[in-house]
Scaffold this active site. Structure first.
Site, PDB file in Angstrom:
ATOM      1  N   HIS A   1      15.205 -21.592 -35.983  1.00 58.21           N
ATOM      2  CA  HIS A   1      14.661 -22.058 -37.263  1.00 58.21           C
ATOM      3  C   HIS A   1      13.443 -22.945 -37.034  1.00 58.21           C
ATOM      4  CE1 HIS A   1      14.964 -23.734 -41.461  1.00 58.21           C
ATOM      5  NE2 HIS A   1      14.329 -24.739 -40.844  1.00 58.21           N
ATOM      6  N   GLU A   2      13.578 -23.922 -36.144  1.00 61.99           N
ATOM      7  CA  GLU A   2      12.480 -24.864 -35.932  1.00 61.99           C
ATOM      8  C   GLU A   2      11.266 -24.185 -35.310  1.00 61.99           C
ATOM      9  OE1 GLU A   2      12.416 -27.572 -37.367  1.00 61.99           O
ATOM     10  OE2 GLU A   2      14.521 -27.596 -37.922  1.00 61.99           O
TER      11      GLU A   2
ATOM     12  N   HIS B   1       8.977 -22.328 -37.612  1.00 61.52           N
ATOM     13  CA  HIS B   1       7.972 -23.108 -38.347  1.00 61.52           C
ATOM     14  C   HIS B   1       6.625 -23.035 -37.634  1.00 61.52           C
ATOM     15  CE1 HIS B   1      10.232 -24.801 -41.596  1.00 61.52           C
ATOM     16  NE2 HIS B   1      11.134 -25.353 -40.800  1.00 61.52           N
TER      17      HIS B   1
END
Length: 643
Positions: A437-438, A441
């Site tokens: 998820h990170e 980004h």
């Protein structure tokens, strides 16, 4: 801030935690400043491929340019001529991050100027198709009257040091800049400075004189850049009134290895195993070399991983495990405590997961030209010097994670925290979905608007899609062989110790389990809540393509491509979503991002999945008749003719 969720939520009663809808991020919000009230306006337009006017005359073939981004008599010239034709009175500059993606699309970005000064939130992106003609384009150029007076003549603007003081005071930043100590040192570019003599920021603050498009006009501003850890900010301070901030952009969003292997999301899904030389051999090097030397630790071309118990800015000299034989095998069990007792295992897991994801994304098109994270780009385009800094057990927070994405050429930074909602507390590095998820980004910020522009997801709905893309990739990667379209998934379930995860609804194709519709975004101010809606649509897309093309072997890491197209529906969905990011305009909304995904499939497969894509979006209210309006969206379940 692009964090996984809100750290403050875990202090609330469990009944409230089951359905979080608002953010209470750390960092600036701890100082009672709501930077979301300073978001950039969402003004971009996207002209999709079937709406581009007919083009006559000669064209070139993008594939003929190969990997050479310096050639100018080609797709860059075509894009430039298109801009001149579309907006003949505009003044602008070419951004240097143009490239031809592995799907054959040339991506060219322009920035509008006035009196030689950037209008910072104006962008024009042109996508050139394989046939050498304009495929689609996006536009947020200012179409009003340019100020007649040239500020560079009268120099009627404030000193950059005063602007820095204004940003610090208004946003209550933890930066000390005593007037007698601070000096504004000129750097390359017009009215562009680096501040020396400050303290509190992780790097020297910067300032550049720019215009900002706001409220139908242009305001002269100092763009002040400050990296204070949990927030890496671009603050647009009025160039005449240093006590006024017009807008704020936040860049932060959070050998042999014994690890939870790729596809195992967390300790509840499987056991740790020992992997030998796990990197994908089609890539140029293994994970521990950057062209300058070998590193017998968790450091290499793509990432550098270490513990950071203090939460401070330093990382190069922080502790990381070392093994002259490149054997990274360390003890870990769910019962071990405190987290520092298994720091070697945590750092190794973080390094492994990030590197595998880097390699998978590379095959799917997020490579050097597209702005990926590598120290050495091996002369393949883009700007090097920017591996991902990975902080395990970062002491600057708990119950969260974040990722900072500056422009190409500057390292990204991931901060992984421990989670204290269970006994013993849990380490987010062991939940692959959080790491993925990170890192995503970083991907979505580099692809949208071009690698040199990291403010293109700073609007509310754009930022929400940033969270949604991150959830989507984390979910697509964790699919199991027996999963079907009735399989549901959560986000952050293990680390948060919450059976329903940290989103309002699970990701599901059932409208009973997850009833989210496009119009549900009305009134929302949390990017995570908006992201839950966007990722729900992408989850529908994922299963529509899997049902048509199959899942492939989900136990295998490497995507299988034929003529540049993934052969299974799972990786095909990931590929067209990635390609869509590069096509869409800066600061996109749901409708524009949907159209860009349709265009990505049109380019990649000649639109053979058009109906599957439309059905996914229309099911959740983003059909043909859907219309974006920030306060009152129009939903639609309508499908185009033929679907």
């Amino acid at each position: 801030m692009h964090g996984l969720m809100l750290a403050g939520l875990l202090a609330l009663p469990l009944s409230v935690l089951g359905h979080p809808t608002e953010s209470h991020s750390s960092g600036i919000s701890r100082r009672a400043i709501d930077i979301t009230s300073y978001r950039l306006p969402q003004i971009s337009k996207y002209t999709k491929s079937d709406a581009v006017p007919k083009q006559d005359g000669e064209s070139f073939t993008t594939s003929s340019t190969g990997n050479d981004n310096s050639s100018s008599g080609d797709y860059v010239t075509t894009a430039t001529n298109w801009l001149k034709k579309t907006l003949p009175k505009a003044t602008y500059r070419l951004v240097k991050d143009h490239y031809i993606g592995d799907s054959g699309i040339g991506h060219v970005h322009f920035r509008q100027t006035a009196h030689g000064i950037d209008i910072d939130n104006t962008d024009f992106n042109v996508n050139i198709g394989r046939d050498g003609k304009v495929f689609s384009f996006g536009n947020s150029f200012y179409d009003g009257e340019i100020p007649k007076a040239n500020p560079m003549v009268k120099r009627d603007f404030s000193d950059p040091v005063n602007a820095l003081h204004g940003a610090i005071q208004i946003l209550n930043l933890p930066v000390t800049a005593k007037p007698e100590n601070v000096k504004a040192k000129p750097v390359e570019g017009k009215e562009n400075f680096k501040f020396e003599g400050t303290s509190g920021a992780l790097s020297d603050p910067k300032a550049q004189l720019v215009y900002l498009q706001k409220d139908g006009g242009l305001v002269l501003s100092w763009k002040v850049e400050t990296d204070v850890g949990d927030n890496w900010l671009l603050t647009y301070v009025d160039a005449n009134k240093n006590d006024k901030v017009h807008s704020v952009v936040d860049y932060v969003s959070a050998a042999e290895y014994q690890v939870y292997p790729w596809g195992i999301n967390d300790p509840t899904e499987g056991n740790r195993t020992t992997l030998h030389l796990p990197w994908l051999k089609t890539l140029s090097t293994d994970w521990h070399i950057d062209g300058k030397g070998w590193y017998s630790t968790t450091r290499g071309n793509n990432a550098i991983a270490q513990e950071n118990p203090t939460g401070g800015p330093e990382y190069e000299n922080n502790y990381r495990p070392k093994s002259p034989l490149f054997i990274f095998k360390y003890p870990y069990s769910k019962a071990m405590t405190p987290p520092s007792s298994y720091r070697d295992a945590s750092i190794t897991q973080l390094f492994y997961t990030t590197n595998v994801y880097h390699d998978v994304l590379y095959i799917l098109g997020f490579n050097e030209k597209a702005g990926n994270f590598q120290i050495n780009n091996w002369n393949k385009g883009g700007v090097g010097g920017d591996y991902a800094i990975l902080n395990s057990q970062d002491g600057s927070g708990v119950n969260n994670a974040n990722f900072a994405t500056p422009p190409d050429g500057q390292p990204g930074r991931m901060r992984m925290y421990t989670w204290n909602a269970s006994i013993p507390e849990r380490d987010g590095c062991f939940e692959a979905g959080i790491v993925i998820h990170e890192y995503t980004h970083g991907v979505s910020n580099r692809l949208t608007g071009g690698p040199e522009n990291s403010r293109c997801l700073a609007a509310l709905e754009s930022g929400g899609m940033g969270e949604g893309w991150s959830d989507f990739f984390a979910t697509a990667i964790r699919l199991k062989p027996g999963d079907t379209r009735v399989t549901d998934y959560t986000m952050g379930e293990w680390a948060s110790n919450r059976p329903n995860g940290i989103r309002k609804y699970r990701y599901s194709t059932s409208l009973t389990t997850n009833p989210h519709m496009y119009v549900d975004a009305d009134g929302l101010t949390s990017v995570h809540a908006i992201g839950n809606i966007w990722a729900s649509m992408l989850y529908e897309l994922l299963w529509n393509l899997i049902d048509k093309h199959g899942k492939g072997d989900v136990t295998k890491i490497r995507p299988v491509l034929k003529n540049g197209v993934p052969t299974d529906g799972r990786h095909l969905a990931m590929k067209i979503v990635l390609d869509g990011m590069a096509l869409q305009p800066c600061l996109p909304n749901f409708v524009q991002a949907r159209d860009a995904i349709l265009d990505a499939d049109k380019n990649l497969t000649q639109g053979s999945n058009k109906c599957e894509i439309w059905k996914a979006f229309a099911k959740r209210g983003l059909g043909v008749g859907a219309v974006f309006n920030l306060s009152k969206r129009t939903g639609s379940n309508e499908l185009p003719a033929g679907c």
